[in-house]
Design a protein around this motif. Structure first.
Motif, PDB file in Angstrom:
ATOM      1  N   PRO A 171      12.236  16.516  19.128  1.00 14.00           N
ATOM      2  CA  PRO A 171      12.961  16.696  20.390  1.00 14.00           C
ATOM      3  C   PRO A 171      14.309  17.380  20.159  1.00 14.00           C
ATOM      4  N   GLU A 172      14.874  17.913  21.205  1.00 12.69           N
ATOM      5  CA  GLU A 172      16.187  18.555  21.125  1.00 12.69           C
ATOM      6  C   GLU A 172      17.256  17.551  20.699  1.00 12.69           C
ATOM      7  N   ASP A 173      18.202  18.014  19.878  1.00 14.77           N
ATOM      8  CA  ASP A 173      19.323  17.194  19.402  1.00 14.77           C
ATOM      9  C   ASP A 173      18.861  15.932  18.670  1.00 14.77           C
ATOM     10  N   VAL A 174      17.834  16.098  17.864  1.00 19.45           N
ATOM     11  CA  VAL A 174      17.312  14.996  17.059  1.00 19.45           C
ATOM     12  C   VAL A 174      17.153  15.468  15.622  1.00 19.45           C
ATOM     13  N   TRP A 175      17.492  14.583  14.682  1.00 17.35           N
ATOM     14  CA  TRP A 175      17.120  14.797  13.284  1.00 17.35           C
ATOM     15  C   TRP A 175      16.510  13.496  12.781  1.00 17.35           C
ATOM     16  N   LEU A 176      15.745  13.571  11.720  1.00 11.22           N
ATOM     17  CA  LEU A 176      15.136  12.375  11.148  1.00 11.22           C
ATOM     18  C   LEU A 176      15.870  11.982   9.877  1.00 11.22           C
ATOM     19  N   ASN A 177      16.281  10.732   9.810  1.00 10.47           N
ATOM     20  CA  ASN A 177      16.973  10.196   8.639  1.00 10.47           C
ATOM     21  C   ASN A 177      15.983   9.353   7.857  1.00 10.47           C
ATOM     22  N   VAL A 178      15.550   9.871   6.699  1.00  6.35           N
ATOM     23  CA  VAL A 178      14.493   9.243   5.908  1.00  6.35           C
ATOM     24  C   VAL A 178      15.089   8.732   4.604  1.00  6.35           C
ATOM     25  N   ASN A 179      14.924   7.428   4.353  1.00  6.12           N
ATOM     26  CA  ASN A 179      15.464   6.820   3.139  1.00  6.12           C
ATOM     27  C   ASN A 179      14.353   6.210   2.294  1.00  6.12           C
ATOM     28  N   PHE A 180      14.252   6.688   1.047  1.00  5.83           N
ATOM     29  CA  PHE A 180      13.278   6.167   0.098  1.00  5.83           C
ATOM     30  C   PHE A 180      13.874   5.000  -0.682  1.00  5.83           C
ATOM     31  N   PRO A 181      13.063   3.985  -1.002  1.00  8.67           N
ATOM     32  CA  PRO A 181      13.542   2.924  -1.895  1.00  8.67           C
ATOM     33  C   PRO A 181      13.575   3.421  -3.343  1.00  8.67           C
ATOM     34  N   LYS A 182      13.973   2.560  -4.238  1.00  7.16           N
ATOM     35  CA  LYS A 182      14.018   2.948  -5.647  1.00  7.16           C
ATOM     36  C   LYS A 182      12.612   3.179  -6.193  1.00  7.16           C
ATOM     37  N   VAL A 183      12.509   4.142  -7.079  1.00 10.27           N
ATOM     38  CA  VAL A 183      11.252   4.395  -7.783  1.00 10.27           C
ATOM     39  C   VAL A 183      11.274   3.543  -9.040  1.00 10.27           C
ATOM     40  N   GLU A 184      10.627   2.396  -8.944  1.00  2.00           N
ATOM     41  CA  GLU A 184      10.614   1.454 -10.055  1.00  2.00           C
ATOM     42  C   GLU A 184       9.515   0.426  -9.822  1.00  2.00           C
ATOM     43  N   GLY A 185       9.121  -0.270 -10.861  1.00  6.54           N
ATOM     44  CA  GLY A 185       8.102  -1.307 -10.734  1.00  6.54           C
ATOM     45  C   GLY A 185       6.810  -0.764 -10.153  1.00  6.54           C
ATOM     46  N   ASP A 186       6.328  -1.417  -9.087  1.00  5.69           N
ATOM     47  CA  ASP A 186       5.097  -0.971  -8.433  1.00  5.69           C
ATOM     48  C   ASP A 186       5.292   0.316  -7.652  1.00  5.69           C
ATOM     49  N   CYS A 187       6.538   0.676  -7.387  1.00 10.58           N
ATOM     50  CA  CYS A 187       6.835   1.841  -6.531  1.00 10.58           C
ATOM     51  C   CYS A 187       7.045   3.107  -7.357  1.00 10.58           C
ATOM     52  N   THR A 188       6.013   3.455  -8.113  1.00  7.15           N
ATOM     53  CA  THR A 188       6.031   4.709  -8.870  1.00  7.15           C
ATOM     54  C   THR A 188       4.855   5.599  -8.503  1.00  7.15           C
ATOM     55  N   ASP A 189       3.956   5.086  -7.667  1.00  3.82           N
ATOM     56  CA  ASP A 189       2.799   5.837  -7.198  1.00  3.82           C
ATOM     57  C   ASP A 189       3.031   6.194  -5.733  1.00  3.82           C
ATOM     58  N   PRO A 190       3.114   7.489  -5.379  1.00  6.21           N
ATOM     59  CA  PRO A 190       3.371   7.869  -3.990  1.00  6.21           C
ATOM     60  C   PRO A 190       2.399   7.243  -2.997  1.00  6.21           C
ATOM     61  N   ALA A 191       1.186   6.981  -3.403  1.00 12.46           N
ATOM     62  CA  ALA A 191       0.184   6.420  -2.496  1.00 12.46           C
ATOM     63  C   ALA A 191       0.514   4.991  -2.074  1.00 12.46           C
ATOM     64  N   LYS A 192       1.410   4.307  -2.796  1.00 12.88           N
ATOM     65  CA  LYS A 192       1.742   2.919  -2.477  1.00 12.88           C
ATOM     66  C   LYS A 192       2.903   2.780  -1.486  1.00 12.88           C
ATOM     67  N   PHE A 193       3.552   3.881  -1.156  1.00 13.01           N
ATOM     68  CA  PHE A 193       4.694   3.812  -0.241  1.00 13.01           C
ATOM     69  C   PHE A 193       4.227   3.759   1.211  1.00 13.01           C
ATOM     70  N   LYS A 194       5.000   3.061   2.047  1.00 12.58           N
ATOM     71  CA  LYS A 194       4.691   2.925   3.464  1.00 12.58           C
ATOM     72  C   LYS A 194       5.881   3.404   4.301  1.00 12.58           C
ATOM     73  N   TRP A 195       5.593   4.107   5.379  1.00 12.14           N
ATOM     74  CA  TRP A 195       6.614   4.671   6.259  1.00 12.14           C
ATOM     75  C   TRP A 195       6.800   3.768   7.474  1.00 12.14           C
ATOM     76  N   VAL A 196       8.049   3.390   7.758  1.00 13.85           N
ATOM     77  CA  VAL A 196       8.329   2.470   8.862  1.00 13.85           C
ATOM     78  C   VAL A 196       9.371   3.086   9.792  1.00 13.85           C
ATOM     79  N   LEU A 197       9.050   3.148  11.082  1.00 11.51           N
ATOM     80  CA  LEU A 197      10.007   3.651  12.071  1.00 11.51           C
ATOM     81  C   LEU A 197      11.149   2.652  12.206  1.00 11.51           C
ATOM     82  N   SER A 198      12.387   3.153  12.134  1.00 10.02           N
ATOM     83  CA  SER A 198      13.554   2.280  12.089  1.00 10.02           C
ATOM     84  C   SER A 198      14.671   2.848  12.971  1.00 10.02           C
ATOM     85  N   ARG A 199      15.790   2.156  12.980  1.00  2.52           N
ATOM     86  CA  ARG A 199      16.973   2.648  13.686  1.00  2.52           C
ATOM     87  C   ARG A 199      18.148   2.654  12.716  1.00  2.52           C
TER      88      ARG A 199
END
Length: 298
Positions: free
Chosen positions: A204-232
């Motif tokens: 939409p007009e006048d919108v940007w998306l702010n996307v924050n990744f958690p740390k890449v460590e432990g179980d979170c080293t495989d891109p397939a294991k990450f989940k995207w959550v809509l937030s504010r």
């Protein structure tokens, strides 16, 4: 890196992909931006990079005409006395600007990109991945966010700001490339492809998306294991209701998504006029476009 992961959302776009302008606030020679540059190009996009010559973290939306350099760019990536702007000697799609992050994306939009794309502008601006998170109170001061806000508000180009909690600045030629840089590049490419595959207008007009990744460590080293959550971005105690999803009309905050663990990525719909959370009707457009990618916090 599996090709199907990066290309999963690309076929709708056609063989040429999209014209993407890249920037950040950590500098044009930072490893994160170069890893993403390689991933976006590998996914079939036409990418031009225009970023600050040095680390400009924390400069927000500052904008000032570039001045001539007297010393080398960060990581000795350009020689001393190189002028106010410059390009990689063998790749004119990699450019630096001796000023603030916002200035660098402005030059990318107005100067570098049209030169390479025969007068055409970018279809999407991608900022980052930032070295370190940009959550809530940090958002107004972030140069990575400033790039996305300028692009979406002043230039009218849809924009995404990516940030990664795994920090520690590294040069573009670091070898071997650490997993955090590769994983963030894979995830950012997947998300960029999803935004583009949903069709124009991408946001939409006048919108940007702010996307924050958690740390890449432990179980979170495989891109397939990450989940995207809509937030504010900011807490919504006194604000209007959010878009209704996951059984609630109040989205979780970015901090709550990241702190929940489980390789969760926060995706906030930002208002480019004030760097806070966009209203529910604009969140709804993004939810409709990206609903197949998003999951609930619980």
């Amino acid at each position: 890196m599996r090709a199907q992961f990066i290309l999963s959302a690309l076929p709708i776009l056609g063989a040429q992909g999209a014209r993407i302008l890249q920037s950040n606030d950590d500098g044009w020679a930072e490893l994160y931006i170069r890893s993403l540059n390689g991933a976006l190009n590998a996914a079939g996009h036409d990418v031009v990079l225009s970023a600050p010559a040095d680390n400009g973290s924390g400069t927000g939306s500052s904008d000032k005409e570039p001045s001539p350099r007297t010393d080398p760019c960060e990581y000795d990536s350009c020689p001393a006395n190189s002028g106010p702007v410059g390009s990689n000697a063998t790749n004119p799609r990699l450019n630096w600007v001796n000023s603030f992050p916002v200035t660098s994306v402005r030059y990318g939009i107005d100067t570098f990109a049209p030169q390479i794309w025969n007068g055409q502008g970018p279809e999407l601006v991608v900022s980052g991945p930032n070295v370190g998170s940009n959550l809530w109170l940090a958002v107004p001061f972030s140069g990575t966010v400033g790039v996305a806000v300028y692009s979406s508000h002043e230039a009218g180009i849809p924009a995404i700001a990516f940030s990664g909690a795994s920090d520690g600045n590294l040069a573009f030629n670091t070898s071997p490339v650490p997993a955090r840089s590769t994983v963030y590049a894979q995830l950012a490419t997947q998300f960029t492809n999803a935004v583009l595959a949903a069709g124009a207008p991408y946001l939409p007009e006048d919108v940007w998306l702010n996307v924050n990744f958690p740390k890449v460590e432990g179980d979170c080293t495989d891109p397939a294991k990450f989940k995207w959550v809509l937030s504010r971005i900011n807490p919504g105690v006194f604000s209007d209701k959010d878009v209704e999803t996951c059984g609630s009309d109040r989205l979780p905050t970015e901090n709550s998504v990241i702190n929940a663990g489980g390789c969760r990525i926060s995706v906030s719909v930002g208002d480019s006029t004030d760097k806070t959370t966009a209203p529910a009707e604009k969140q709804a457009v993004v939810l409709q476009k990206l609903g197949g990618l998003l999951s609930c916090l619980d």
